[in-house]
Design a protein around this motif. Sequence first.
Motif, PDB file in Angstrom:
ATOM      1  N   GLU A 270       0.825  -1.209   0.000  1.00 36.26           N
ATOM      2  CA  GLU A 270       0.000   0.000   0.000  1.00 36.26           C
ATOM      3  C   GLU A 270       0.862   1.264   0.000  1.00 36.26           C
ATOM      4  O   GLU A 270       0.579   2.221  -0.735  1.00 36.26           O
ATOM      5  CB  GLU A 270      -0.933   0.003   1.214  1.00 36.26           C
ATOM      6  N   ILE A 271       1.900   1.276   0.823  1.00 36.71           N
ATOM      7  CA  ILE A 271       2.762   2.462   0.873  1.00 36.71           C
ATOM      8  C   ILE A 271       3.607   2.554  -0.390  1.00 36.71           C
ATOM      9  O   ILE A 271       3.870   3.648  -0.899  1.00 36.71           O
ATOM     10  CB  ILE A 271       3.633   2.461   2.155  1.00 36.71           C
ATOM     11  N   PHE A 272       4.008   1.412  -0.929  1.00 43.33           N
ATOM     12  CA  PHE A 272       4.807   1.430  -2.161  1.00 43.33           C
ATOM     13  C   PHE A 272       3.980   1.930  -3.343  1.00 43.33           C
ATOM     14  O   PHE A 272       4.512   2.577  -4.253  1.00 43.33           O
ATOM     15  CB  PHE A 272       5.386   0.038  -2.444  1.00 43.33           C
ATOM     16  N   ASP A 273       2.674   1.652  -3.331  1.00 41.02           N
ATOM     17  CA  ASP A 273       1.785   2.218  -4.349  1.00 41.02           C
ATOM     18  C   ASP A 273       1.884   3.741  -4.357  1.00 41.02           C
ATOM     19  O   ASP A 273       1.974   4.373  -5.420  1.00 41.02           O
ATOM     20  CB  ASP A 273       0.325   1.831  -4.070  1.00 41.02           C
ATOM     21  N   VAL A 274       1.842   4.342  -3.166  1.00 43.04           N
ATOM     22  CA  VAL A 274       1.909   5.802  -3.055  1.00 43.04           C
ATOM     23  C   VAL A 274       3.262   6.305  -3.545  1.00 43.04           C
ATOM     24  O   VAL A 274       3.343   7.304  -4.267  1.00 43.04           O
ATOM     25  CB  VAL A 274       1.647   6.245  -1.609  1.00 43.04           C
ATOM     26  N   TRP A 275       4.326   5.639  -3.132  1.00 42.36           N
ATOM     27  CA  TRP A 275       5.662   6.075  -3.545  1.00 42.36           C
ATOM     28  C   TRP A 275       5.810   6.053  -5.065  1.00 42.36           C
ATOM     29  O   TRP A 275       6.358   6.991  -5.664  1.00 42.36           O
ATOM     30  CB  TRP A 275       6.725   5.180  -2.918  1.00 42.36           C
ATOM     31  N   CYS A 276       5.326   4.985  -5.682  1.00 44.60           N
ATOM     32  CA  CYS A 276       5.448   4.901  -7.138  1.00 44.60           C
ATOM     33  C   CYS A 276       4.582   5.956  -7.822  1.00 44.60           C
ATOM     34  O   CYS A 276       4.978   6.526  -8.851  1.00 44.60           O
ATOM     35  CB  CYS A 276       5.072   3.498  -7.613  1.00 44.60           C
ATOM     36  N   ARG A 277       3.423   6.245  -7.287  1.00 46.49           N
ATOM     37  CA  ARG A 277       2.584   7.313  -7.828  1.00 46.49           C
ATOM     38  C   ARG A 277       3.307   8.658  -7.753  1.00 46.49           C
ATOM     39  O   ARG A 277       3.255   9.466  -8.682  1.00 46.49           O
ATOM     40  CB  ARG A 277       1.261   7.351  -7.076  1.00 46.49           C
ATOM     41  N   LEU A 278       3.997   8.898  -6.637  1.00 46.92           N
ATOM     42  CA  LEU A 278       4.785  10.130  -6.506  1.00 46.92           C
ATOM     43  C   LEU A 278       5.872  10.205  -7.568  1.00 46.92           C
ATOM     44  O   LEU A 278       6.102  11.261  -8.173  1.00 46.92           O
ATOM     45  CB  LEU A 278       5.396  10.215  -5.106  1.00 46.92           C
ATOM     46  N   LEU A 279       6.567   9.087  -7.780  1.00 47.26           N
ATOM     47  CA  LEU A 279       7.627   9.076  -8.790  1.00 47.26           C
ATOM     48  C   LEU A 279       7.066   9.356 -10.184  1.00 47.26           C
ATOM     49  O   LEU A 279       7.698  10.043 -10.992  1.00 47.26           O
ATOM     50  CB  LEU A 279       8.350   7.736  -8.768  1.00 47.26           C
ATOM     51  N   LEU A 280       5.881   8.835 -10.450  1.00 49.24           N
ATOM     52  CA  LEU A 280       5.276   9.039 -11.761  1.00 49.24           C
ATOM     53  C   LEU A 280       4.818  10.489 -11.950  1.00 49.24           C
ATOM     54  O   LEU A 280       4.885  11.031 -13.069  1.00 49.24           O
ATOM     55  CB  LEU A 280       4.081   8.094 -11.942  1.00 49.24           C
ATOM     56  N   GLU A 281       4.358  11.114 -10.890  1.00 55.68           N
ATOM     57  CA  GLU A 281       3.769  12.451 -11.019  1.00 55.68           C
ATOM     58  C   GLU A 281       4.742  13.579 -10.689  1.00 55.68           C
ATOM     59  O   GLU A 281       4.427  14.753 -10.930  1.00 55.68           O
ATOM     60  CB  GLU A 281       2.514  12.547 -10.149  1.00 55.68           C
ATOM     61  N   ALA A 282       5.896  13.257 -10.121  1.00 54.26           N
ATOM     62  CA  ALA A 282       6.920  14.268  -9.856  1.00 54.26           C
ATOM     63  C   ALA A 282       8.083  14.027 -10.822  1.00 54.26           C
ATOM     64  O   ALA A 282       8.916  13.145 -10.587  1.00 54.26           O
ATOM     65  CB  ALA A 282       7.394  14.198  -8.409  1.00 54.26           C
ATOM     66  N   PRO A 283       8.140  14.767 -11.908  1.00 55.96           N
ATOM     67  CA  PRO A 283       9.150  14.493 -12.955  1.00 55.96           C
ATOM     68  C   PRO A 283      10.572  14.525 -12.410  1.00 55.96           C
ATOM     69  O   PRO A 283      10.915  15.346 -11.558  1.00 55.96           O
ATOM     70  CB  PRO A 283       8.917  15.635 -13.951  1.00 55.96           C
ATOM     71  N   ASP A 284      11.388  13.598 -12.908  1.00 53.16           N
ATOM     72  CA  ASP A 284      12.821  13.523 -12.591  1.00 53.16           C
ATOM     73  C   ASP A 284      13.112  13.214 -11.114  1.00 53.16           C
ATOM     74  O   ASP A 284      14.252  13.354 -10.669  1.00 53.16           O
ATOM     75  CB  ASP A 284      13.537  14.822 -12.973  1.00 53.16           C
ATOM     76  N   SER A 285      12.116  12.829 -10.360  1.00 59.64           N
ATOM     77  CA  SER A 285      12.349  12.462  -8.958  1.00 59.64           C
ATOM     78  C   SER A 285      12.883  11.038  -8.871  1.00 59.64           C
ATOM     79  O   SER A 285      12.720  10.232  -9.790  1.00 59.64           O
ATOM     80  CB  SER A 285      11.057  12.581  -8.146  1.00 59.64           C
ATOM     81  N   VAL A 286      13.550  10.753  -7.750  1.00 60.41           N
ATOM     82  CA  VAL A 286      14.030   9.398  -7.465  1.00 60.41           C
ATOM     83  C   VAL A 286      13.645   9.041  -6.032  1.00 60.41           C
ATOM     84  O   VAL A 286      13.351   9.912  -5.202  1.00 60.41           O
ATOM     85  CB  VAL A 286      15.560   9.263  -7.642  1.00 60.41           C
ATOM     86  N   LEU A 287      13.655   7.741  -5.764  1.00 61.03           N
ATOM     87  CA  LEU A 287      13.385   7.230  -4.423  1.00 61.03           C
ATOM     88  C   LEU A 287      14.658   6.577  -3.901  1.00 61.03           C
ATOM     89  O   LEU A 287      15.153   5.611  -4.490  1.00 61.03           O
ATOM     90  CB  LEU A 287      12.242   6.217  -4.456  1.00 61.03           C
ATOM     91  N   TRP A 288      15.181   7.113  -2.808  1.00 61.64           N
ATOM     92  CA  TRP A 288      16.450   6.668  -2.226  1.00 61.64           C
ATOM     93  C   TRP A 288      16.132   5.744  -1.063  1.00 61.64           C
ATOM     94  O   TRP A 288      15.520   6.155  -0.070  1.00 61.64           O
ATOM     95  CB  TRP A 288      17.204   7.901  -1.751  1.00 61.64           C
ATOM     96  N   LEU A 289      16.543   4.494  -1.166  1.00 61.39           N
ATOM     97  CA  LEU A 289      16.214   3.461  -0.188  1.00 61.39           C
ATOM     98  C   LEU A 289      17.482   2.853   0.396  1.00 61.39           C
ATOM     99  O   LEU A 289      18.556   2.919  -0.202  1.00 61.39           O
ATOM    100  CB  LEU A 289      15.389   2.347  -0.850  1.00 61.39           C
ATOM    101  N   LEU A 290      17.341   2.249   1.563  1.00 60.17           N
ATOM    102  CA  LEU A 290      18.456   1.541   2.184  1.00 60.17           C
ATOM    103  C   LEU A 290      18.697   0.238   1.434  1.00 60.17           C
ATOM    104  O   LEU A 290      17.755  -0.516   1.162  1.00 60.17           O
ATOM    105  CB  LEU A 290      18.141   1.259   3.652  1.00 60.17           C
ATOM    106  N   LYS A 291      19.944  -0.034   1.121  1.00 57.86           N
ATOM    107  CA  LYS A 291      20.277  -1.227   0.343  1.00 57.86           C
ATOM    108  C   LYS A 291      19.961  -2.490   1.124  1.00 57.86           C
ATOM    109  O   LYS A 291      20.259  -2.607   2.314  1.00 57.86           O
ATOM    110  CB  LYS A 291      21.754  -1.221  -0.038  1.00 57.86           C
ATOM    111  N   ASN A 292      19.316  -3.421   0.445  1.00 63.40           N
ATOM    112  CA  ASN A 292      19.001  -4.734   0.991  1.00 63.40           C
ATOM    113  C   ASN A 292      19.068  -5.701  -0.177  1.00 63.40           C
ATOM    114  O   ASN A 292      18.190  -5.696  -1.044  1.00 63.40           O
ATOM    115  CB  ASN A 292      17.608  -4.721   1.641  1.00 63.40           C
ATOM    116  N   ASP A 293      20.132  -6.503  -0.222  1.00 63.49           N
ATOM    117  CA  ASP A 293      20.349  -7.375  -1.375  1.00 63.49           C
ATOM    118  C   ASP A 293      19.181  -8.325  -1.611  1.00 63.49           C
ATOM    119  O   ASP A 293      18.891  -8.687  -2.753  1.00 63.49           O
ATOM    120  CB  ASP A 293      21.636  -8.179  -1.189  1.00 63.49           C
ATOM    121  N   LYS A 294      18.499  -8.714  -0.522  1.00 65.24           N
ATOM    122  CA  LYS A 294      17.381  -9.649  -0.665  1.00 65.24           C
ATOM    123  C   LYS A 294      16.142  -8.982  -1.241  1.00 65.24           C
ATOM    124  O   LYS A 294      15.299  -9.632  -1.856  1.00 65.24           O
ATOM    125  CB  LYS A 294      17.049 -10.270   0.693  1.00 65.24           C
TER     126      LYS A 294
END
Length: 456
Positions: A270-294
């Motif tokens: 549910e929260i990832f849905d919102v994040w991806c919507r933000l990325l789609l609607e905010a041009p040139d934005s990125v999502l910076w996450l903590l690395k987790n190989d799994k």
Amino acid sequence: MKLHLESRDMCEWSGLGDLREGLRAKLARGESGKVSPFLLLAMSGVSAGEQRDCSELWMRDRQAACADDRAALAFTFDPAARPKIRIGYLSCDFHEHATSLLLVEMLEAHDRARFELFAYSYGADDGKSMRPRLEAAFDHFINIEPLSNIDAARAIHANGIDVLIDLKGYTQHTRTAILMFGPAPVQVNFLGYPGTLGTTMCDYIVTDGFLTPAASAKDYSESFAYLPHSYQPHGRKGLIGKAPTRADVGLPESGFVFCCFNQAYKITPEIFDVWCRLLLEAPDSVLWLLKNDKAEGNLKNEAFSRGVTADRLVFAEDLPQIDHLGRLQLADLVLDTSPYNAHTTASDALWASVPLVTCSGDTFPSRVAGSILSAIGLSELIATDLDAYFDLAYEFATNPTRLATVKAKLAANRLTTPLFDIEAYTRDIEGLYEIMWRRYRDGEAPASIGAVPIAG
């Protein structure tokens, strides 16, 4: 349950809804010990009442199994007043760990003329600088790792501890079961576990009026020990490293940087849905996450299925705290997870002068970031549903003036509001400890204590 934990840490979400309903059905049937309480904290759609039911069931058979040993121990306590109240802190995280990063300045600020501090440690010495710093913060640092739970309880009782503080709850490597034997006359659930232990093990839970409004008392086995601002300690000595360049950390040279450094198991579909919507609607934005190989591959696939290309996700390596705080300054806005909010990562972001948007729910873990934001005077960053959460984040990403205004307010509030005032915080929690101890000495049962709760 182990498979479920691994799946959440991998962001493997297939069948998650069915799993949730299966777990809730087990709770409704009263299947004791079948569902770890920790699993429910990050699961959408689970109520605080169900979290309490889960904790009660988790411990029911365990408490029954130790009833004879507890009766044989038959600990008694001397309520006579003495010059110092003896406070014991029980944890396996007395090293470089998020809990210790929050706690260390509070421990150092304790009034040693009024309190005698004992650490009961059952975790490894990691050889890093936090360990000796913590050892110096206590009057007595006692390694109970080799002891059984019963022998650890005997050791705590033998030291005449007045108030025993459990810092782990039902999190990883916990030995909260030591509390089942009742080694101290007052036992407290604090900081390490964002919810009720659901048993008679602890008399109080340290909280605040935003986290647990008075009306939520039915969802907690413990009495509320209210602090006047946020329940979370965070000092002012944490050094912030020099900000690297964007290129140094793999960020694009331009564009808005959304950030979330919470652990992967807190990310829900549910929260990832919102994040991806933000990325789609905010041009040139990125999502910076903590690395987790799994989790990285699964998150990229989940993003792609929502129309977001993999290059919009940037993964950050694990760094020492000073360097982590330094790079955080490159983020434009931190996006919180829900229903399990940021804890240390929330206050770290604010300490590094980065605003945070959260979505508060009805459970303890879903209200932590709101508690923190309230204590720094930024309650306007608290949304009450995911649509409002999206709208807030989108406004900051597309309105530079609005973002600059909130950053200026954060800068002005950072050292003038209660959140990072560790001296005042320590005096407040010491006041709670004194009330707990006085009520016990006077023969009074645990009850809600502390500041008048703020509106939630």
